[in-house]
Design a protein around this motif. Sequence first.
Motif, PDB file in Angstrom:
ATOM      1  N   UNK A   1       0.858  -1.184   0.000  1.00 57.39           N
ATOM      2  CA  UNK A   1       0.000   0.000   0.000  1.00 57.39           C
ATOM      3  C   UNK A   1       0.895   1.235   0.000  1.00 57.39           C
ATOM      4  N   UNK A   2       0.304   2.392  -0.181  1.00 51.21           N
ATOM      5  CA  UNK A   2       1.067   3.629  -0.127  1.00 51.21           C
ATOM      6  C   UNK A   2       1.093   4.189   1.297  1.00 51.21           C
ATOM      7  N   UNK A   3      -0.086   4.374   1.884  1.00 45.83           N
ATOM      8  CA  UNK A   3      -0.190   5.056   3.173  1.00 45.83           C
ATOM      9  C   UNK A   3      -0.296   4.079   4.336  1.00 45.83           C
ATOM     10  N   UNK A   4       0.181   4.512   5.477  1.00 43.00           N
ATOM     11  CA  UNK A   4      -0.008   3.737   6.706  1.00 43.00           C
ATOM     12  C   UNK A   4      -1.491   3.538   6.980  1.00 43.00           C
ATOM     13  N   UNK A   5      -2.311   4.554   6.702  1.00 40.44           N
ATOM     14  CA  UNK A   5      -3.751   4.424   6.935  1.00 40.44           C
ATOM     15  C   UNK A   5      -4.329   3.273   6.124  1.00 40.44           C
ATOM     16  N   UNK A   6      -3.866   3.103   4.896  1.00 39.96           N
ATOM     17  CA  UNK A   6      -4.341   1.981   4.089  1.00 39.96           C
ATOM     18  C   UNK A   6      -3.938   0.651   4.714  1.00 39.96           C
ATOM     19  N   UNK A   7      -2.736   0.586   5.241  1.00 42.90           N
ATOM     20  CA  UNK A   7      -2.268  -0.640   5.883  1.00 42.90           C
ATOM     21  C   UNK A   7      -3.062  -0.938   7.150  1.00 42.90           C
ATOM     22  N   UNK A   8      -3.330   0.092   7.943  1.00 41.71           N
ATOM     23  CA  UNK A   8      -4.080  -0.114   9.183  1.00 41.71           C
ATOM     24  C   UNK A   8      -5.516  -0.538   8.901  1.00 41.71           C
ATOM     25  N   UNK A   9      -6.088  -0.090   7.790  1.00 36.92           N
ATOM     26  CA  UNK A   9      -7.425  -0.546   7.405  1.00 36.92           C
ATOM     27  C   UNK A   9      -7.433  -2.058   7.187  1.00 36.92           C
ATOM     28  N   UNK A  10      -6.384  -2.577   6.562  1.00 33.92           N
ATOM     29  CA  UNK A  10      -6.298  -4.021   6.342  1.00 33.92           C
ATOM     30  C   UNK A  10      -6.131  -4.761   7.658  1.00 33.92           C
ATOM     31  N   UNK A  11      -5.297  -4.235   8.544  1.00 34.26           N
ATOM     32  CA  UNK A  11      -5.124  -4.869   9.853  1.00 34.26           C
ATOM     33  C   UNK A  11      -6.449  -4.861  10.633  1.00 34.26           C
ATOM     34  N   UNK A  12      -7.179  -3.758  10.560  1.00 36.95           N
ATOM     35  CA  UNK A  12      -8.455  -3.673  11.277  1.00 36.95           C
ATOM     36  C   UNK A  12      -9.461  -4.687  10.751  1.00 36.95           C
TER      37      UNK A  12
END
Length: 369
Positions: A61-72
């Motif tokens: 992903x590009x953003x940390x927010x995108x990564x955290x969405x997947x973790x959530x």
Amino acid sequence: MSRPLREARVDLDAVAHNIRVLRGNIGDARLMTVVKSRAYGHGAVAVSRAAIAAGTDWLGVVDIAEALELRAAGIDAPILAWLHGPEAGFDDAIAADIDLGVHYLQQLDRVADAAGTASVQLKVDTGLGRNGAVESDWRPLFEAAAEHERAGRLRVRGLWSHLANAGEGEDLAQVAAFERAIADALSAGLTPELRHLAATAGALRVPSARFGLVRVGIGTYGLSPFDDASSADLGLRPALELSAGIVSVKRAPAGTGVSYGFDYRTPVETSLALVPLGYGDGIPRQASGRGPVSINGRQYRVAGRVAMDQFVVDVGDDEVAVGDRAVLFGDPGTGVPSVDDWARAADTINYEIVTRLGGRIEWTYAARD
């Protein structure tokens, strides 16, 4: 069960098929499925799950927010997030076991100072001219990273760059530059297990750029990165079909002006069908008068200008009724227009057509097989 008025239907079996085809082309390299920008407009969580089930090794992903969405969403596969603002915080990403792309010294120091022990992948610029350390900065970056690693503040898991896809000579020059970067990193005391340079285009056509991992974005979605090869030529299946239910059909006499500016006037008495999609939903206004649409198995063109919420199709004397589906694009193997057809109509690329979708469109997920 009725379908949404405006629907982006994603075939997850096609995603899995594409992952398998791409994996078959990359030899022993590991595969990262890139799901940035909502998985190129297809839905990051659903695509990530399908890709993992099909055997992908990493998500990008590009953003940390995108990564955290997947973790959530409960996705625990390895993830790399690589573009961060100057004030970005890294604590949450480190706690969530997300690898961080790092490309300059100050950023490296900020990651090292964050809570926990970060896993980083150093980005070098081998010729694309975007983010990534330039060659004169490689050695200081690598030595600082090695010092932080020895102190236990972070670990360097990867070294990577990105091809410019500017022709064979340029690609091979970038491969050579990346090999220099690897040598410099090793001599500085780093031992990155992941070394990656190629995205879909390089993975398919530049074997020397594969190294130990390739990042596959557009190919995952069944779209070609090449001007001289279609999805079918590559053995890929487009995964996204965009359609809408027709909301109005009316007869119009010859000479009727259609949509703003009357760029189109009906040449004869005809029927006009109204499709409730517009540039507010990501339909390119540049495709006015040119965008292809399939209705009941026949293809037409957008008549006049695409408006914010709707566009018109001149269907002549064909039997078209309110509630019939207008398919803008999907798998051309099923007889509908392709994303590439819309890209040509809008003077852009297939990447933009799928990633710009939004507004009032509803995403659904189906299996064709």
